[in-house]
Design an enzyme around this catalytic site. Structure first.
Site, PDB file in Angstrom:
ATOM      1  NE  ARG A  46     -23.865   7.929   5.796  1.00 43.02           N
ATOM      2  CZ  ARG A  46     -23.183   8.264   4.725  1.00 43.02           C
ATOM      3  NH1 ARG A  46     -22.452   9.367   4.725  1.00 43.02           N
ATOM      4  NH2 ARG A  46     -23.178   7.541   3.636  1.00 43.02           N
ATOM      5  N   GLY A  47     -21.286   5.557   6.699  1.00 41.59           N
ATOM      6  CA  GLY A  47     -20.335   5.412   5.599  1.00 41.59           C
ATOM      7  C   GLY A  47     -19.187   4.542   6.097  1.00 41.59           C
ATOM      8  CB  ALA A  48     -17.688   1.457   4.692  1.00 39.15           C
ATOM      9  CD  GLN A 209     -28.155   6.975   3.585  1.00 41.26           C
ATOM     10  OE1 GLN A 209     -29.182   6.958   2.901  1.00 41.26           O
ATOM     11  NE2 GLN A 209     -27.862   6.008   4.431  1.00 41.26           N
ATOM     12  CG  ASP A 250     -21.471  -0.114   3.247  1.00 37.33           C
ATOM     13  OD1 ASP A 250     -22.097   0.240   2.218  1.00 37.33           O
ATOM     14  OD2 ASP A 250     -21.324   0.608   4.237  1.00 37.33           O
ATOM     15  CG  ASN A 260     -22.844   0.990  -1.899  1.00 36.17           C
ATOM     16  OD1 ASN A 260     -22.261   1.396  -0.888  1.00 36.17           O
ATOM     17  ND2 ASN A 260     -23.345   1.814  -2.796  1.00 36.17           N
ATOM     18  CE  LYS A 261     -27.347   2.878   2.777  1.00 42.98           C
ATOM     19  NZ  LYS A 261     -27.751   2.187   4.046  1.00 42.98           N
TER      20      LYS A 261
HETATM   21  O1  MRU Z   1     -26.007   3.244   5.871  1.00 45.47           O
HETATM   22  P1  MRU Z   1     -24.829   4.059   5.450  1.00 45.47           P
HETATM   23  O2  MRU Z   1     -25.159   5.491   5.187  1.00 45.47           O
HETATM   24  O3  MRU Z   1     -23.666   3.889   6.406  1.00 45.47           O
HETATM   25  O4  MRU Z   1     -24.383   3.431   4.056  1.00 45.47           O
HETATM   26  C1  MRU Z   1     -23.279   3.986   3.399  1.00 45.47           C
HETATM   27  C2  MRU Z   1     -23.030   3.388   2.070  1.00 45.47           C
HETATM   28  O5  MRU Z   1     -23.685   2.467   1.653  1.00 45.47           O
HETATM   29  C3  MRU Z   1     -21.846   3.926   1.328  1.00 45.47           C
HETATM   30  O6  MRU Z   1     -22.087   3.889  -0.056  1.00 45.47           O
HETATM   31  C4  MRU Z   1     -20.618   3.070   1.647  1.00 45.47           C
HETATM   32  O7  MRU Z   1     -20.434   2.988   3.028  1.00 45.47           O
HETATM   33  C5  MRU Z   1     -19.393   3.603   1.035  1.00 45.47           C
HETATM   34  S1  MRU Z   1     -18.859   5.087   1.822  1.00 45.47           S
HETATM   35  C6  MRU Z   1     -17.386   5.558   1.158  1.00 45.47           C
END
Ligand code: MRU
Length: 358
Positions: A46-48, A209, A250, A260-261
């Protein structure tokens, strides 16, 4: 400890299973587009930026898989024409399943578009050669991601004073990228530059997270980190215990609105209320110039089970109705600056973002 979120081993993609961290540290292996898509959907990765890299490998794996199976059907006397039809149809199916894995992080679609461009540039070559070219591109995307994070880190580190206490939300670390991280990369670079930085990690309900991943990364790195629940951020700010906020993203719309999250918007509003700078670490691959504003960003709605409790343990009253939007949008006006690999963009707007792509 160098965290290799994704690695290429024995002709397979291996990814750290982020669902079980920090209780256990394990790699899972992937050998097709469909399996990588499932890894993305189920949050193994996970994470963009990490999702974008995984998708690129998903395309390469599908090409390798299809070239091996179309080769064996060719050897059992099918013609070359039908072999290419099978390969191309299989590749299209691979792109589709990957594109459907998660909707919000634009890096997924960025990675797929880049891989499609490479695929189109080698159309007509033998399938095995096409697969090798796609694999080389996936390796390059992974290496490039780490270089970009390092560049963002260097720019971002300059924004943080020695001794800064920095709040972050979710995990925008090595685990959310191919390595180093975006927001956590800024902290790593500041520490590498000799600054004393301490991190306040929001727990980040409901998937945790912050508590599970950001706290773990910072502890591994020996960067002082304090964990708080999401509803404590305002109190910490009102007590003068937060000097800056740095988060990842994201998808950034062309006007500078930031997805973002879930909970990031709340932090940004609080930061403005307390005159605390709110920085967003954002590689260019996360900027979506095709959409006018944050209102156009698709927000993933995840399973109610995540809100009911954690893993198999549920504490919410049975029968209650539940919402679980996984991301929110912070309007550009609340963003002090975007930290990109091309430099720091203060008070982002459409013209400043357009200039980044010239
Ligand atoms: O649902 P996730 O864990 O994929 O969400 C991740 C986030 O919101 C991060 O802050 C975002 O992807 C940036 S990662 C460098």
């Amino acid at each position: 400890m160098k965290i290799e979120t994704l690695r290429w081993t024995d002709n397979k993609l291996e990814m750290i299973d982020q669902r079980i961290l920090p209780t256990a540290f394990e790699y899972l292996a992937y050998d097709s587009a469909a399996s990588v898509a499932e890894g993305i959907r189920s949050m193994v990765v996970r994470g963009a930026p990490a999702i974008g890299v995984a998708a690129a490998y998903g395309v390469a794996l599908e090409a390798l898989r299809l070239s091996a199976s179309t080769l064996s059907s060719a050897l059992s006397l099918q013609g070359r024409g039908s072999m290419d039809v099978d390969f191309n149809a299989g590749m299209e199916a691979g792109f589709t399943v990957l594109a459907q894995s998660r909707p919000t992080a634009v890096n997924l679609f960025w990675g797929l578009k880049r891989m499609r461009g490479v695929w189109e540039s080698v159309q007509g070559q033998p399938n095995a050669a096409v697969a090798q070219r796609l694999l080389a591109e996936a390796h390059e995307i992974l290496a490039e991601d780490i270089r970009i994070n390092r560049a963002m880190g260097a720019f971002g580190a300059e924004l943080l004073a020695d001794g800064a206490r920095v709040l972050t939300h979710c995990n925008a670390g090595a685990l959310a990228t191919a390595g180093w991280g975006t927001a956590l990369g800024v902290f790593r670079s500041a520490v590498e530059a000799g600054k004393k930085i301490s991190v306040i990690a929001d727990e980040t309900r409901p998937f945790l997270q912050g508590a599970r991943l950001t706290a773990w990364e910072m502890v591994q790195e020996n960067i002082p980190v304090t964990l708080i629940t999401d509803n404590m951020a305002g109190f910490m700010m009102s007590c003068g215990e937060v000097d800056a906020v740095v988060v990842g993203t994201d998808r950034v719309a062309s006007n500078g609105d930031v997805a973002n999250k879930i909970g990031t918007y709340m932090v940004a509003v609080l930061a403005r209320r307390h005159n605390i700078p709110f920085y967003v670490a954002c590689p260019l691959s996360t900027i979506d110039m095709a959409i006018a504003s944050g209102a156009d960003i698709p927000i993933e709605e995840r399973s109610a089970d995540e809100v009911k409790g954690f893993r198999d343990y549920h504490w919410a009253a049975e029968g209650v109705s539940i919402r679980n939007p996984s991301f929110d949008v912070t309007p550009a006006e609340l963003v002090t600056a975007l930290i990109t690999e091309k430099g720091v963009v203060r008070q982002p707007d459409r013209d400043k973002l357009r200039a980044l792509f010239k």
